[in-house]
Design a protein around this motif. Structure first.
Motif, short mmCIF file in Angstrom:
data_model
loop_
_atom_site.label_atom_id
_atom_site.label_comp_id
_atom_site.label_asym_id
_atom_site.label_seq_id
_atom_site.Cartn_x
_atom_site.Cartn_y
_atom_site.Cartn_z
N ALA A 133 55.50 41.26 19.79
CA ALA A 133 54.94 39.91 19.68
C ALA A 133 53.64 39.75 20.46
O ALA A 133 52.70 39.11 19.97
N THR A 134 53.56 40.34 21.65
CA THR A 134 52.37 40.12 22.49
C THR A 134 51.39 41.27 22.47
O THR A 134 50.23 41.09 22.81
N ARG A 135 51.89 42.49 22.13
CA ARG A 135 51.08 43.71 22.18
C ARG A 135 50.59 44.00 23.60
O ARG A 135 49.57 44.65 23.79
N ILE A 136 51.35 43.52 24.60
CA ILE A 136 51.01 43.73 26.01
C ILE A 136 52.24 44.28 26.72
O ILE A 136 53.24 43.58 26.90
N SER A 137 52.15 45.55 27.14
CA SER A 137 53.29 46.22 27.76
C SER A 137 53.76 45.50 29.03
O SER A 137 54.97 45.35 29.25
N SER A 138 52.84 45.07 29.86
CA SER A 138 53.24 44.42 31.11
C SER A 138 53.96 43.10 30.85
O SER A 138 54.91 42.76 31.55
N ALA A 139 53.53 42.36 29.84
CA ALA A 139 54.21 41.11 29.49
C ALA A 139 55.64 41.40 29.04
O ALA A 139 56.58 40.69 29.42
N ALA A 140 55.81 42.46 28.25
CA ALA A 140 57.14 42.84 27.80
C ALA A 140 58.02 43.22 28.98
O ALA A 140 59.19 42.84 29.05
N ALA A 141 57.46 43.95 29.94
CA ALA A 141 58.22 44.35 31.12
C ALA A 141 58.66 43.13 31.93
O ALA A 141 59.81 43.04 32.37
N LEU A 142 57.76 42.19 32.11
CA LEU A 142 58.07 41.01 32.91
C LEU A 142 59.10 40.11 32.24
O LEU A 142 60.01 39.59 32.90
N VAL A 143 58.99 39.92 30.93
CA VAL A 143 59.97 39.11 30.20
C VAL A 143 61.34 39.79 30.26
O VAL A 143 62.36 39.13 30.47
N THR A 144 61.36 41.10 30.13
CA THR A 144 62.61 41.85 30.21
C THR A 144 63.24 41.69 31.58
O THR A 144 64.46 41.53 31.70
N CYS A 145 62.43 41.75 32.62
CA CYS A 145 62.94 41.58 33.99
C CYS A 145 63.58 40.21 34.17
O CYS A 145 64.58 40.08 34.87
N ALA A 146 63.01 39.20 33.56
CA ALA A 146 63.58 37.86 33.66
C ALA A 146 64.87 37.76 32.85
O ALA A 146 65.82 37.06 33.25
N ALA A 147 64.93 38.46 31.73
CA ALA A 147 66.08 38.34 30.83
C ALA A 147 67.30 39.11 31.30
O ALA A 147 68.44 38.65 31.12
N ALA A 148 67.11 40.29 31.88
CA ALA A 148 68.25 41.15 32.21
C ALA A 148 69.28 40.48 33.13
O ALA A 148 70.49 40.52 32.83
N PRO A 149 68.87 39.85 34.23
CA PRO A 149 69.89 39.19 35.06
C PRO A 149 70.59 38.04 34.34
O PRO A 149 71.78 37.80 34.55
N VAL A 150 69.85 37.35 33.48
CA VAL A 150 70.43 36.23 32.72
C VAL A 150 71.49 36.76 31.75
O VAL A 150 72.58 36.19 31.64
N VAL A 151 71.18 37.84 31.05
CA VAL A 151 72.14 38.44 30.11
C VAL A 151 73.41 38.86 30.86
O VAL A 151 74.52 38.59 30.40
N ALA A 152 73.25 39.50 32.00
CA ALA A 152 74.42 39.93 32.79
C ALA A 152 75.22 38.72 33.27
O ALA A 152 76.46 38.75 33.24
N ALA A 153 74.54 37.66 33.68
CA ALA A 153 75.25 36.45 34.14
C ALA A 153 76.00 35.78 32.99
O ALA A 153 77.15 35.35 33.16
N ILE A 154 75.38 35.71 31.82
CA ILE A 154 76.05 35.13 30.65
C ILE A 154 77.32 35.91 30.32
O ILE A 154 78.33 35.34 29.91
N ALA A 155 77.25 37.23 30.51
CA ALA A 155 78.42 38.08 30.25
C ALA A 155 79.47 37.97 31.36
O ALA A 155 80.52 38.59 31.28
#
Length: 188
Positions: A133-155
């Protein structure tokens, strides 16, 4: 004592600078002299050699997996998580390179994959969707970092959520210059 051993094991496995080793072996020189100066797969890709970038990605991911799985097998779950974090520290701050290493995205992905396959898979999907979506590797890394703890908490896996938050904090810390460029609109 096993906690210390696990952390040291992870650090040593994580500190192998695969991007530098592979680019030098291929006759491309020191990858730290181009792009971001990092030893990771994204910077290796800037050499124009996709195969070396893919190999760097795989090996950096694998060192996170091996550190966690080996320590978990030897000393248990907590030691495995400590070794995984140690691998992140080793990749980001390798003693062999004056404590100047990569940003930890691939190694962190490997650590998450080894900690819980579904969490690693979710992180990979978030990274891929954001990168496309962004074509920016660092943006993808940062969004992933924000999402991973949320996914684990939801589980309902609070221990993994805290662990993923620790990994995210390290990756975000290593991406400080990228964040500044993202905010300024100058990130390539």
């Amino acid at each position: 004592m096993t906690s210390v051993l696990a952390l040291i094991l992870g650090y040593l496995l994580g500190s192998v600078p695969w991007g530098l080793v592979l680019t030098r072996a291929a006759g491309l020189g020191d990858v730290r002299s181009i792009g971001s100066g990092s030893i990771g797969a994204t910077n290796v890709l800037r050499t124009g050699n996709r195969a070396l970038a893919a190999a760097t990605l795989a090996l950096d991911l694998l060192k996170g997996v091996v550190a966690l799985v080996l320590a978990r097998w030897l000393w248990g779950e907590t030691a495995g998580l400590l070794a995984g974090f140690g691998a992140m520290l080793g990749h980001s701050f390798p003693v062999w390179l004056g404590f100047k290493g990569g940003k930890g995205v691939a190694t962190g992905g490997g650590v998450l994959l080894a900690a819980a396959w579904w969490l690693g898979l979710a992180a990979a999907i978030v990274w891929l969707v954001t990168a496309v979506a962004t074509r920016i590797s660092s943006a993808a890394a940062l969004v992933t970092c924000a999402a991973a703890p949320v996914v684990a908490a939801i589980a309902g896996r609070w221990n993994l959520a805290l662990f993923a938050a620790g990994i995210a904090a390290l990756v975000v810390w290593r991406h400080r210059p990228n964040i500044e460029r993202l905010l300024a609109g100058t990130e390539p």
